[in-house]
Scaffold this active site. Structure first.
Site, PDB file in Angstrom:
ATOM      1  N   LYS A 194       0.857  -1.182   0.000  1.00 48.07           N
ATOM      2  CA  LYS A 194       0.000   0.000   0.000  1.00 48.07           C
ATOM      3  C   LYS A 194       0.896   1.236   0.000  1.00 48.07           C
ATOM      4  CE  LYS A 194      -3.150   2.883   2.493  1.00 48.07           C
ATOM      5  NZ  LYS A 194      -3.592   3.325   3.820  1.00 48.07           N
ATOM      6  N   ALA A 281      -9.768   5.525   4.416  1.00 47.28           N
ATOM      7  CA  ALA A 281      -9.707   6.684   5.312  1.00 47.28           C
ATOM      8  C   ALA A 281     -11.040   7.396   5.425  1.00 47.28           C
ATOM      9  CB  ALA A 281      -8.640   7.679   4.877  1.00 47.28           C
ATOM     10  N   GLY A 282     -11.357   7.782   6.652  1.00 50.64           N
ATOM     11  CA  GLY A 282     -12.523   8.601   6.921  1.00 50.64           C
ATOM     12  C   GLY A 282     -13.736   7.861   7.437  1.00 50.64           C
ATOM     13  N   ASN A 303      -9.026   1.704  10.077  1.00 48.11           N
ATOM     14  CA  ASN A 303      -8.231   1.430  11.263  1.00 48.11           C
ATOM     15  C   ASN A 303      -8.857   2.103  12.486  1.00 48.11           C
ATOM     16  OD1 ASN A 303      -4.661   1.674  12.078  1.00 48.11           O
ATOM     17  ND2 ASN A 303      -6.356   0.966  13.276  1.00 48.11           N
TER      18      ASN A 303
END
Length: 351
Positions: A194, A281-282, A303
């Site tokens: 990644k 993300a988010g 995460n």
């Protein structure tokens, strides 16, 4: 039963077919049966077989063809195709698994889990199990030489059972990201990685110029980069052309929990990509994960949403169910939106 039409089974003894007609057809094999097919896309073939491209999975020459690319993948002479679909349970047997493939590697779970911010490695491992995740992102950091016997992530999450996805978290230049992943490959032999190259520390937004440059270098060196990027369809296409094996647009700033802020651009990225698209993300809660999947994304990476929940293990289970529900909703095809009410029960015959 005799079959006719452009995709009829091949009759090896047939005579009298015009040479011109023969030159305009392809010899292929579909589900073990020889056929002749007119030139066109795999999606064209699926439709002419009276199937819905959105409801089947296609393997060509032993490689999965992502559903999002069926309309753009032309049939070739000698192609061997397997076309499968989901069947009901009970007496009809088990349903086929809804898998996804990145860089030739196939996974069942569409939820990728990070390995930061947990109380300890044991909690992290329990969350991964509850999420049903088959891939975890891992940061590359220096070994603690002052305490070489300190617990390590590999003691709790076995890389032989769960795919490790080394990432470049904390890198702000292409050079730092490339160097980090070279070390990761040396340490564990990983080529599926990644890539994220950040622009600045306050927003943690990606620097797309540096990200694109790093993608080009890594692809030339044999890496298979899954790339974190802005929710920009043009930038996403540039990354794909540069060698990205998956596009990972942000839903909102890293760790913000704001959810997907721009559904329009995420959908456009999904529609234009020939590689998997995963929101990265988010995500803050389960409904955010469901939205990502309803937009047609192949998966979701998260995460903080799990690690910082009051009950990370329960949240991991919730995220697993949300991803599955969102995927089913996408495959089902939502109803059309209307400006006005439409009664569920007919008004005719009303007492």
């Amino acid at each position: 039963m005799n079959q006719t039409g452009p995709f009829a089974p091949l009759d090896r003894g047939a005579q009298g077919v015009k040479a011109k007609s023969m030159s305009q057809t392809l010899n292929i094999i579909v589900n073990g049966e020889p056929r002749r097919a007119a030139p066109g896309s795999i999606a064209d073939l699926v439709r002419l077989l009276e199937l819905d491209p959105a409801k089947v999975a296609v393997e060509r020459n032993a490689e999965i063809v992502p559903r999002s690319t069926l309309a753009h993948e032309p049939l070739g002479e000698g192609d061997v195709l397997e076309i499968v679909h989901f069947v009901g349970g009970g007496d009809h047997g088990a349903a086929a698994q809804d898998t996804w493939t990145v860089a030739g590697r196939t996974f069942t779970s569409r939820l990728i889990v990070g390995t930061g911010k947990y109380r300890d490695y044991a909690q992290n491992a329990a969350a991964v199990a509850a999420a049903g995740a088959e891939i975890v992102t891992v940061a590359v950091r220096r070994v603690n030489v002052s305490d070489p016997k300190a617990p390590m992530l590999t003691d709790f999450i076995d890389p032989k059972l769960v795919t490790y996805l080394p990432n470049t978290a904390g890198c702000f230049t292409a050079e730092d990201a490339i160097r980090t992943l070279r070390l990761a490959r040396e340490a564990g032999g990983w080529d599926l990685v990644k890539l994220e190259v950040l622009g600045e520390a306050r927003t943690l937004y990606p620097n797309m110029v540096e990200t694109l440059r790093a993608t080009e270098v890594l692809a030339r060196e044999g890496f298979l980069p899954m790339v974190y990027c802005t929710d920009d369809p043009i930038a996403a296409k540039q990354l794909e052309d540069a060698g990205a094996v998956a596009i990972m647009p942000l839903g909102a700033p890293i760790g913000s929990g704001l959810g997907i802020q721009n559904r329009v651009t995420i959908r456009l990225i999904v529609e234009g990509a020939k590689v998997p698209v995963l929101v990265d993300a988010g995500v803050g809660t389960a409904s955010d994960a469901a939205v990502a999947m309803e937009l047609g994304c192949d998966g979701v990476l998260m995460n903080t949403a799990i690690a910082e929940a009051k009950d990370p293990i329960r949240m991991a289970r919730a995220m697993r169910l949300a991803v599955e529900a969102g995927r089913h909703a996408y495959l089902a095809g939502r109803m059309a939106t209307r400006k006005y009410a439409d009664p569920s029960s007919p008004l005719a015959g009303l007492i």
